[in-house]
Design a protein around this motif. Sequence first.
Motif, PDB file in Angstrom:
ATOM      1  N   UNK A 157     -11.740  -2.258  12.827  1.00 54.07           N
ATOM      2  CA  UNK A 157     -10.637  -2.337  11.861  1.00 54.07           C
ATOM      3  C   UNK A 157     -11.014  -1.804  10.486  1.00 54.07           C
ATOM      4  N   UNK A 158     -12.262  -2.002  10.091  1.00 55.49           N
ATOM      5  CA  UNK A 158     -12.678  -1.506   8.776  1.00 55.49           C
ATOM      6  C   UNK A 158     -12.702   0.014   8.776  1.00 55.49           C
ATOM      7  N   UNK A 159     -13.278   0.572   9.834  1.00 53.14           N
ATOM      8  CA  UNK A 159     -13.291   2.029   9.976  1.00 53.14           C
ATOM      9  C   UNK A 159     -11.865   2.560   9.970  1.00 53.14           C
ATOM     10  N   UNK A 190      -7.550   5.647   7.624  1.00 56.96           N
ATOM     11  CA  UNK A 190      -6.144   5.750   7.231  1.00 56.96           C
ATOM     12  C   UNK A 190      -6.069   6.273   5.796  1.00 56.96           C
ATOM     13  N   UNK A 191      -6.907   5.727   4.928  1.00 49.65           N
ATOM     14  CA  UNK A 191      -6.898   6.183   3.546  1.00 49.65           C
ATOM     15  C   UNK A 191      -7.208   7.667   3.450  1.00 49.65           C
ATOM     16  N   UNK A 192      -8.244   8.070   4.185  1.00 49.08           N
ATOM     17  CA  UNK A 192      -8.601   9.482   4.220  1.00 49.08           C
ATOM     18  C   UNK A 192      -7.463  10.351   4.724  1.00 49.08           C
ATOM     19  N   UNK A 206      -5.861  -4.621   4.338  1.00 52.17           N
ATOM     20  CA  UNK A 206      -5.899  -3.419   3.503  1.00 52.17           C
ATOM     21  C   UNK A 206      -5.111  -2.289   4.132  1.00 52.17           C
ATOM     22  N   UNK A 207      -5.346  -2.121   5.417  1.00 50.65           N
ATOM     23  CA  UNK A 207      -4.720  -1.030   6.152  1.00 50.65           C
ATOM     24  C   UNK A 207      -3.209  -1.192   6.143  1.00 50.65           C
ATOM     25  N   UNK A 217      -1.791  -0.482   2.584  1.00 50.59           N
ATOM     26  CA  UNK A 217      -1.751   0.956   2.277  1.00 50.59           C
ATOM     27  C   UNK A 217      -0.566   1.632   2.945  1.00 50.59           C
ATOM     28  N   UNK A 218      -0.409   1.321   4.228  1.00 45.71           N
ATOM     29  CA  UNK A 218       0.635   1.968   5.005  1.00 45.71           C
ATOM     30  C   UNK A 218       2.015   1.557   4.513  1.00 45.71           C
ATOM     31  N   UNK A 219       2.158   0.271   4.258  1.00 45.08           N
ATOM     32  CA  UNK A 219       3.431  -0.215   3.733  1.00 45.08           C
ATOM     33  C   UNK A 219       3.714   0.462   2.395  1.00 45.08           C
TER      34      UNK A 219
END
Lengths: 336, 336
Positions: free
Chosen positions: B110-112, B117-119, B138-139, B142-144
């Motif tokens: 999940x961290x990866x 996703x950010x990248x 976090x993921x 970001x997506x939201x």
Amino acid sequence: MQPGGKKAGPITMEMVARIAGVSQVSVSRALNHPEKVAPATLARINEAIRATGFVPNLVAGALASRRSGIIAALIPSITNITYSSFLRPFIEAMRQAGYQIILAETGFDEQEEAAMVQNLLSRQPEGILLTGVNHSPDCRRMLLGAGLPVVEVWDTSESPIDISVGFSHVETGRAMARFAWQRGYRQAGVLTAPDQRALRRKDAFCSEFIALGGAAPVEHVCEGSASIKNGREGLAGLMRNGFTSGVIQCSSDLFAHGVLIEAQARSLKVPGDVAVIGFGDMDFAAHTVPKLTTVRVDRDVLGHTAADALLKRIGGHRLTDSTIDVGFKVIGRQSA
Amino acid sequence: MQPGGKKAGPITMEMVARIAGVSQVSVSRALNHPEKVAPATLARINEAIRATGFVPNLVAGALASRRSGIIAALIPSITNITYSSFLRPFIEAMRQAGYQIILAETGFDEQEEAAMVQNLLSRQPEGILLTGVNHSPDCRRMLLGAGLPVVEVWDTSESPIDISVGFSHVETGRAMARFAWQRGYRQAGVLTAPDQRALRRKDAFCSEFIALGGAAPVEHVCEGSASIKNGREGLAGLMRNGFTSGVIQCSSDLFAHGVLIEAQARSLKVPGDVAVIGFGDMDFAAHTVPKLTTVRVDRDVLGHTAADALLKRIGGHRLTDSTIDVGFKVIGRQSA
DNA sequence: ATGAAAGCGCTAACAT
DNA sequence: ATGTTAGCGCTTTCAT
């Protein structure tokens, strides 16, 4: 729109800069060359980035810097482990070098491949990975014209577009024939998928086996891709074609596994009645009953070597050799 | 540099325009809206494009139009056919709609995933495909925040980030338990990979089997991914844990196949001594001896449905349901 | 160490 | 039907 609010849209470096009280360029520097920014300024900028959740726009960055950070990869089939298993380490190596991968599946079709290459070139990739060495003239011309680093994987070539990383399929075919001969087999069959590399291995196996004094192998070319199902049908097909006993050279471990299962279903002893040589040393090859004799190609090494070679070329280096042979090894287990 | 020659570099629309005797915009139009260009002009432009070998720069185009034509796809493992088999139809559907795919492999981490996703967001993708419904906070944030279409595949969710396409893993577990019960099995074992979805299927199988009146199943969780090798070791592990006979629910057909092979090696009858239920209905499932009883999920439908849903959202449509259940089916064959 | 100016190659209004 | 004018959000000189 809110009174006094700027127009909507994404968070830009400009906005981050305003918050940090610096100019937009400084934000760019903070991201790309932090060592050129004073520690105190850097801290303010990073805080502003954090606070806004700013994500840089690499599309704009790529246009300005003329470096896309993209590698295009074309493989025949995504679901075929033969290809996905060297793609994985390739992607991982590229990721570590800061590149992202655009993937396309050619379906073993040279025309599709050429069309896809053209499409992918419009993304300004910094390098391209192609599978195999057989490409349409159009495709070769485009790539040569684009003048960017290209690595052809899974085969060696006397005349690569740029660089090729792989091994000699002809040599694997010969090596399998010699191995079979040494183990005492004098009758043979071949079971192969219709793709170019598999056919070259088959042809090399047959001519070497005959050259050694063996009988001309019975052939069966499967329609469709390598699978256990087609392996089972393949053994049946070979026997219809006159194969009675001996060793069967299969173009994939999946075929070989299918032959094992079909032999079991027909109460044929392996390797007594039917012996089998696979190809690929897939993860299950050492865990069938009996264990598969096969040819190992280190797909991790293949993927990494391809990535390294491409990265060197992107970095402007010339390579000492335009073709890198990663070799192969016949793994003698129990099935032949 | 040649006398009178313009500075070197890529072929641009400007150059093509000059050759065709039109303005740069007309070239852009000829490519993107050919119906708005007079036939004669169009012909001259196309000829100039052909003559120069011009390839449009989509990086610049994406920046100007704010439409990247890129979809980002994150899957746990590229080499795992479970995931590559729905990725293939997804990519194909997206290609037909004019999109290209940037692929990243999360390795079940999940961290990866969040970092990737950010990248990927920096490439301004128009949509994102995620595997499963478990993502880091976090993921999700970001997506939201990015507010772009996201499709989560391979599971259904009560609270998808945007939309989810899959099936209920809990229901498959229950269905397998009922199936086993109806076939008369009263003892069971479970053999599972340590990933979240597999564990949910396992738990559902166990509680349903117990609820029906069965004995608590013997459990064995494999380290590493689903493979024939781990399936063989898994049967051995189950027997060490006290499993003597009954049905074994496997989290993958690969495990099930391994159990078949190990049973054969131990001269155990299937399904007499040991019965097996797999998962996935992989291509070999109908071609083992005996044939595998398993759970079928149509991965082609999954990939296509995910692509369709994402395309609709990109097109600005709202979907009637944020979760699409593609269902599953227990396929009773001979192994259980 | 920081900023100002000038584009990267294209598309999207807005003319004509 | 075609052209003109402005950017898209960033990096790259070149100043200061």
